[in-house]
Design a protein around this motif. Sequence first.
Motif, PDB file in Angstrom:
ATOM      1  N   MET A  11      19.115 -22.056 -18.667  1.00 26.80           N
ATOM      2  CA  MET A  11      17.933 -21.714 -19.449  1.00 26.80           C
ATOM      3  C   MET A  11      17.524 -22.921 -20.277  1.00 26.80           C
ATOM      4  N   GLU A  12      16.267 -23.301 -20.166  1.00 27.88           N
ATOM      5  CA  GLU A  12      15.700 -24.420 -20.927  1.00 27.88           C
ATOM      6  C   GLU A  12      14.718 -23.885 -21.944  1.00 27.88           C
ATOM      7  N   ASN A  13      14.860 -24.305 -23.183  1.00 25.71           N
ATOM      8  CA  ASN A  13      13.847 -24.005 -24.184  1.00 25.71           C
ATOM      9  C   ASN A  13      12.748 -25.044 -24.051  1.00 25.71           C
ATOM     10  N   GLN A  14      11.563 -24.610 -23.653  1.00 22.09           N
ATOM     11  CA  GLN A  14      10.444 -25.515 -23.440  1.00 22.09           C
ATOM     12  C   GLN A  14       9.655 -25.736 -24.728  1.00 22.09           C
ATOM     13  N   ARG A  19      10.713 -20.139 -22.648  1.00 22.06           N
ATOM     14  CA  ARG A  19      11.950 -20.540 -21.982  1.00 22.06           C
ATOM     15  C   ARG A  19      11.748 -20.529 -20.481  1.00 22.06           C
ATOM     16  N   HIS A  21      13.966 -20.263 -16.907  1.00 20.72           N
ATOM     17  CA  HIS A  21      15.247 -19.947 -16.286  1.00 20.72           C
ATOM     18  C   HIS A  21      15.263 -20.574 -14.895  1.00 20.72           C
TER      19      HIS A  21
END
Length: 95
Positions: A11-14, A19, A21
């Motif tokens: 999971m990347e916090n943009q 976010r 996935h």
Amino acid sequence: DKSIKLGLQLMENQAEGLRRHIQVDELYFSGKSAFQENAVVKTTTFGRALFMDKQIQSSEIDEFIYHESLVKPAMTLHSNPKRVFIGGGGEFATA
């Protein structure tokens, strides 16, 4: 084949409230130094991808866009490129 079959997601916090996935199918490498955490994985959508500090850096499907636009102008303008300096190059994709 030393890869591990997985069924997990990174999971990347943009941005705040956003976010992404990314489905991870295989883990090829995972390591941590005093400076950063690295992983090389196979993803469902992007193919093989490099993650640094849990953020995608480049992937098999799109790395050419970044590296061609970075390298080709300089190599095209140089009249005789026999030796070059690559500043940065942490992904090892430019060389």
